[in-house]
Scaffold this motif. Sequence first.
Motif, PDB file in Angstrom:
ATOM      1  N   THR B 114       0.838  -1.201   0.000  1.00 48.04           N
ATOM      2  CA  THR B 114       0.000   0.000   0.000  1.00 48.04           C
ATOM      3  C   THR B 114       0.874   1.254   0.000  1.00 48.04           C
ATOM      4  OG1 THR B 114      -1.551  -1.269   1.341  1.00 48.04           O
ATOM      5  CG2 THR B 114      -1.944   1.097   1.196  1.00 48.04           C
ATOM      6  N   THR B 115       1.921   1.233   0.822  1.00 46.14           N
ATOM      7  CA  THR B 115       2.789   2.401   0.934  1.00 46.14           C
ATOM      8  C   THR B 115       3.569   2.649  -0.362  1.00 46.14           C
ATOM      9  OG1 THR B 115       2.959   1.978   3.299  1.00 46.14           O
ATOM     10  CG2 THR B 115       4.563   3.497   2.363  1.00 46.14           C
ATOM     11  N   CYS B 116       3.926   1.576  -1.060  1.00 46.54           N
ATOM     12  CA  CYS B 116       4.555   1.734  -2.379  1.00 46.54           C
ATOM     13  C   CYS B 116       3.630   2.565  -3.270  1.00 46.54           C
ATOM     14  CB  CYS B 116       4.745   0.374  -3.057  1.00 46.54           C
ATOM     15  SG  CYS B 116       6.149  -0.555  -2.474  1.00 46.54           S
ATOM     16  N   GLY B 117       2.360   2.205  -3.261  1.00 44.60           N
ATOM     17  CA  GLY B 117       1.381   2.923  -4.068  1.00 44.60           C
ATOM     18  C   GLY B 117       1.253   4.381  -3.636  1.00 44.60           C
ATOM     19  N   LYS B 118       1.238   4.597  -2.337  1.00 42.95           N
ATOM     20  CA  LYS B 118       1.099   5.960  -1.817  1.00 42.95           C
ATOM     21  C   LYS B 118       2.293   6.825  -2.226  1.00 42.95           C
ATOM     22  CE  LYS B 118      -1.572   4.780   2.355  1.00 42.95           C
ATOM     23  NZ  LYS B 118      -1.535   4.694   3.838  1.00 42.95           N
ATOM     24  N   LEU B 119       3.499   6.250  -2.100  1.00 44.92           N
ATOM     25  CA  LEU B 119       4.704   7.002  -2.462  1.00 44.92           C
ATOM     26  C   LEU B 119       4.732   7.300  -3.959  1.00 44.92           C
ATOM     27  CD1 LEU B 119       7.675   5.444  -0.472  1.00 44.92           C
ATOM     28  CD2 LEU B 119       6.810   7.785  -0.329  1.00 44.92           C
ATOM     29  N   ALA B 120       4.362   6.283  -4.757  1.00 42.10           N
ATOM     30  CA  ALA B 120       4.379   6.460  -6.206  1.00 42.10           C
ATOM     31  C   ALA B 120       3.411   7.568  -6.604  1.00 42.10           C
ATOM     32  CB  ALA B 120       3.996   5.148  -6.892  1.00 42.10           C
ATOM     33  N   LYS B 121       2.252   7.564  -5.974  1.00 42.80           N
ATOM     34  CA  LYS B 121       1.251   8.599  -6.275  1.00 42.80           C
ATOM     35  C   LYS B 121       1.791   9.986  -5.913  1.00 42.80           C
ATOM     36  CE  LYS B 121      -3.376   9.986  -4.726  1.00 42.80           C
ATOM     37  NZ  LYS B 121      -3.870  10.650  -5.918  1.00 42.80           N
ATOM     38  N   MET B 122       2.377  10.083  -4.728  1.00 44.53           N
ATOM     39  CA  MET B 122       2.917  11.364  -4.277  1.00 44.53           C
ATOM     40  C   MET B 122       4.015  11.860  -5.229  1.00 44.53           C
ATOM     41  SD  MET B 122       4.952  12.058  -0.722  1.00 44.53           S
ATOM     42  CE  MET B 122       6.548  11.595  -1.394  1.00 44.53           C
ATOM     43  N   GLY B 127       5.697  15.335 -10.148  1.00 41.37           N
ATOM     44  CA  GLY B 127       6.287  15.433 -11.481  1.00 41.37           C
ATOM     45  C   GLY B 127       7.271  14.340 -11.853  1.00 41.37           C
ATOM     46  N   ALA B 128       7.487  13.387 -10.943  1.00 42.88           N
ATOM     47  CA  ALA B 128       8.411  12.304 -11.263  1.00 42.88           C
ATOM     48  C   ALA B 128       7.703  11.227 -12.089  1.00 42.88           C
ATOM     49  CB  ALA B 128       8.967  11.700  -9.982  1.00 42.88           C
ATOM     50  N   LYS B 129       8.503  10.297 -12.626  1.00 45.62           N
ATOM     51  CA  LYS B 129       7.921   9.184 -13.382  1.00 45.62           C
ATOM     52  C   LYS B 129       8.271   7.866 -12.707  1.00 45.62           C
ATOM     53  CE  LYS B 129       7.061   8.660 -17.600  1.00 45.62           C
ATOM     54  NZ  LYS B 129       7.365   8.214 -18.987  1.00 45.62           N
ATOM     55  N   PRO B 130       7.474   7.468 -11.747  1.00 45.65           N
ATOM     56  CA  PRO B 130       7.800   6.244 -11.008  1.00 45.65           C
ATOM     57  C   PRO B 130       7.365   4.972 -11.727  1.00 45.65           C
ATOM     58  CG  PRO B 130       5.891   7.326 -10.028  1.00 45.65           C
ATOM     59  CD  PRO B 130       6.277   8.142 -11.229  1.00 45.65           C
ATOM     60  N   MET B 131       8.042   3.888 -11.382  1.00 49.71           N
ATOM     61  CA  MET B 131       7.593   2.552 -11.780  1.00 49.71           C
ATOM     62  C   MET B 131       7.632   1.659 -10.543  1.00 49.71           C
ATOM     63  SD  MET B 131       9.121  -0.244 -14.475  1.00 49.71           S
ATOM     64  CE  MET B 131       8.273   0.298 -15.929  1.00 49.71           C
ATOM     65  N   ILE B 149      -3.188  -1.608  -7.658  1.00 46.08           N
ATOM     66  CA  ILE B 149      -2.802  -0.311  -7.106  1.00 46.08           C
ATOM     67  C   ILE B 149      -2.187   0.578  -8.194  1.00 46.08           C
ATOM     68  CG2 ILE B 149      -1.114   0.792  -5.559  1.00 46.08           C
ATOM     69  CD1 ILE B 149      -1.753  -1.459  -3.534  1.00 46.08           C
ATOM     70  N   GLY B 150      -1.298  -0.025  -9.013  1.00 44.91           N
ATOM     71  CA  GLY B 150      -0.671   0.724 -10.095  1.00 44.91           C
ATOM     72  C   GLY B 150      -1.714   1.304 -11.039  1.00 44.91           C
ATOM     73  N   GLU B 151      -2.702   0.487 -11.332  1.00 49.73           N
ATOM     74  CA  GLU B 151      -3.766   0.936 -12.226  1.00 49.73           C
ATOM     75  C   GLU B 151      -4.533   2.107 -11.616  1.00 49.73           C
ATOM     76  OE1 GLU B 151      -7.065  -1.889 -13.935  1.00 49.73           O
ATOM     77  OE2 GLU B 151      -5.030  -2.519 -14.479  1.00 49.73           O
ATOM     78  N   GLN B 152      -4.819   1.990 -10.312  1.00 46.83           N
ATOM     79  CA  GLN B 152      -5.578   3.052  -9.639  1.00 46.83           C
ATOM     80  C   GLN B 152      -4.880   4.405  -9.707  1.00 46.83           C
ATOM     81  OE1 GLN B 152      -6.233   1.539  -5.673  1.00 46.83           O
ATOM     82  NE2 GLN B 152      -7.905   0.178  -6.304  1.00 46.83           N
ATOM     83  N   PRO B 156       3.019   2.580 -14.000  1.00 44.53           N
ATOM     84  CA  PRO B 156       3.319   1.249 -14.526  1.00 44.53           C
ATOM     85  C   PRO B 156       3.879   0.316 -13.449  1.00 44.53           C
ATOM     86  CG  PRO B 156       4.964   2.849 -15.263  1.00 44.53           C
ATOM     87  CD  PRO B 156       3.876   3.630 -14.583  1.00 44.53           C
ATOM     88  N   VAL B 157       3.531  -0.960 -13.600  1.00 46.87           N
ATOM     89  CA  VAL B 157       4.004  -1.973 -12.659  1.00 46.87           C
ATOM     90  C   VAL B 157       4.778  -3.018 -13.446  1.00 46.87           C
ATOM     91  CG1 VAL B 157       3.301  -3.808 -11.069  1.00 46.87           C
ATOM     92  CG2 VAL B 157       2.054  -1.643 -11.097  1.00 46.87           C
ATOM     93  N   TYR B 158       5.979  -3.323 -13.008  1.00 48.83           N
ATOM     94  CA  TYR B 158       6.735  -4.390 -13.658  1.00 48.83           C
ATOM     95  C   TYR B 158       6.606  -5.669 -12.833  1.00 48.83           C
ATOM     96  CZ  TYR B 158      10.202  -7.193 -15.907  1.00 48.83           C
ATOM     97  OH  TYR B 158      10.803  -8.228 -16.574  1.00 48.83           O
TER      98      TYR B 158
END
Lengths: 314, 306
Positions: B114-122, B127-131, B149-152, B156-158
């Motif tokens: 969940t926190t991975c998703g939260k950080l990626a969203k933030m 302006g960053a491009k997370p994966m 979560i990635g979709e939400q 992108p999710v690898y």
Amino acid sequence: MGMFDKLKSALTKTKDVLRTDVRDLFKAGVILDDAKLEEFFRGLVTTDMGVVAAQSIVDELKAKFGGRTVEPDDVWGVVKGKLKEILRGEGDCNWDVTDPLSPLNLAEEGPTVILVCGVNGVGKTTSIAKLANYLQKAGKKVVLAAGDTFRAAAVAQLTMWSERLGCEIVTKPAGTDPAAVAFEGCDRGVESGADVIIIDTAGRLQTHQNLMQELGKIHRVIGKRIPGAPHESLLVLDATTGQNGLSQATKFSEAANCTGIVLAKLDGTAKGGVVVAIREKMGIPVKYVGVGEQIDDMELFSPDDFVDALFSDV
Amino acid sequence: MFEAITQNLTEALGNMARGKLSESNIRDGMAQVRHALLEADVNYDVAKDFCDRVTEEAVGEQVLKSLKPGEQIVGIVYRELVNLMGPVDHSIELRRGEMTVLMMCGLQGSGKTTTCGKLAKMLKEEGAKPMLVAADLQRPAAIEQLKVIGEQIGVPVYAEPADRSSPVKVCQNGRKEANRQGCNILILDTAGRLHVDDALMKELIEIDNRLMPHQALLVCDAMTGQDAVNSAKSFNEALELDGVILTKLDGDTRGGAALSVKAVTGVPIKYIGVGEQLDRLEQFHPDRMAQRILGQGDVATLLETA
Ligand SMILES: Nc1nc2c(ncn2[C@@H]2O[C@H](COP(=O)(O)OP(=O)(O)OP(=O)(O)O)[C@@H](O)[C@H]2O)c(=O)[nH]1
Ligand SMILES: Nc1nc2c(ncn2[C@@H]2O[C@H](COP(=O)(O)OP(=O)(O)OP(=O)(O)O)[C@@H](O)[C@H]2O)c(=O)[nH]1
Ligand SMILES: [Mg+2]
Ligand SMILES: [Mg+2]
């Protein structure tokens, strides 16, 4: 030197103390003085049983043995005897090692419904798989209901377990009212002549009132579909949980009338002592303990073994 | 139960703040502070040491001779708690011309995915491009969970099939794919593991060695009790953590784990999770945490009147 630095250096010194074994505390012939009692208090607190419970044990020891020379068996007898007595309760729960289903309240007739709830990430879904495994091994037919329609891929997770178990599962799309899933799970269980229906629920923190009401509704709906159900309402607790466990037990019981606890993740270094306080204050017995992530990593709770484990390598 | 502790502490601090101070009533009061810290799940050794230091400081002449000694002690308790947990650097520095790699780790169910998703969203919003990389090949549907979560959040999710890959491999291939897609942050979602599980801790160290994450972040459940020190210490020894993220603070836990973890590892708490939704990530504020550990509003009121 700042406060923080001082604390850090002090902690390096106590690092080794962290590993002391409380069993070595009461050596025959030494005097049970305040320093010894404080060290024992520390050992008790470290199990997460809570300051109040720890203090009452220490007070009792002080009254009985304070200032006298220690007879280890006497001291341990008092401490362990008291804790075992609390955990055993008054014969309201049966842990028969030869029968892993012994602590469960099974329906006299028709399917038994087991509702499983708890805060986020404690081990509900995994514990359901483990429990289903026990039941199937005992020859019971099990139906699972994927009542967590909220968390990402929660349905997929339980579905994977059902495939490994080879048991039926009732699912509905993400976002469906979980009470509807529970209802359909009961329906399906009755139709297919299942012995046990186990209902998974989404993790929720006990302070979120709307989510607790949702749980209450799930509980009610089950009872409407099958009178007397759920026969078991299991609260899953994470053994690493501290004093918040009491709040969890209180509020989940209000919503779902918990009849037992599954203490998961006891395979780590946490002791899970908060269940002592929960049993003492609210009477809810621990029925099973989780000791790993695999399907047979569950054991029947044993008050005696648990109390012995509380004091090993605290 | 919580009311009782809060009341005790309020009384203790209140008595100190009002009354005349002597060495003995400072010690009594500090015993109550210690009691409150233990009830808030602060580790025994951390709580004891904290109280010993504050007592030492408080019985010192300066305080006793000052005009309002009690108030000064209340202030010391609070201030030292804040100092212990701060200062905090919330930044996640982006490497120029290089992939920034963040690795999440922690016990099972603590909130890593969940926190991975939260950080990626933030980070995406900044302006960053997370994966995201699904390096948990262990838990049923862990990969699926990260994909949802990635979709939400539109990140992108690898992932690779769990039965035909390994955590290290998926991370390495994830980095290649991130480079190819022009992403600049790679967030690794690792499987939950116990700090005493040698095989799994080794696996984590291997990811750490191969991927050389710029930040290794420990995700820790705020409801954790006395054991928080043991797991945090082990993860820190294995990985040299750069930060801690404390989750599930939206409940009524007092959150003493915050103090314990910071005290034994020295690693700063950077963010807190305050809900299941992916926008529920906040910066960590030591002052708010200190108030929470001590019983929230009451201490604030005392401090204001002091
Ligand atoms: N070591 C250990 N891990 C466990 C145990 N039980 C569950 N886990 C792990 O804990 C994590 C969370 O387990 P879940 O069963 O998904 O927990 P949950 O309560 O259903 O979680 P939510 O539905 O998200 O609230 C997973 O990684 C499990 O593999 C246990 O007894 N020991
Ligand atoms: N209330 C609340 N729930 C949270 C928070 N963070 C995570 N969760 C929930 O905690 C549970 C576990 O979260 P995950 O992200 O699956 O945890 P994990 O550490 O990846 O778990 P494993 O991979 O099984 O070890 C889920 O039900 C999440 O929705 C938070 O800040 N508040
Ligand atoms: Mg679940
Ligand atoms: Mg995960």
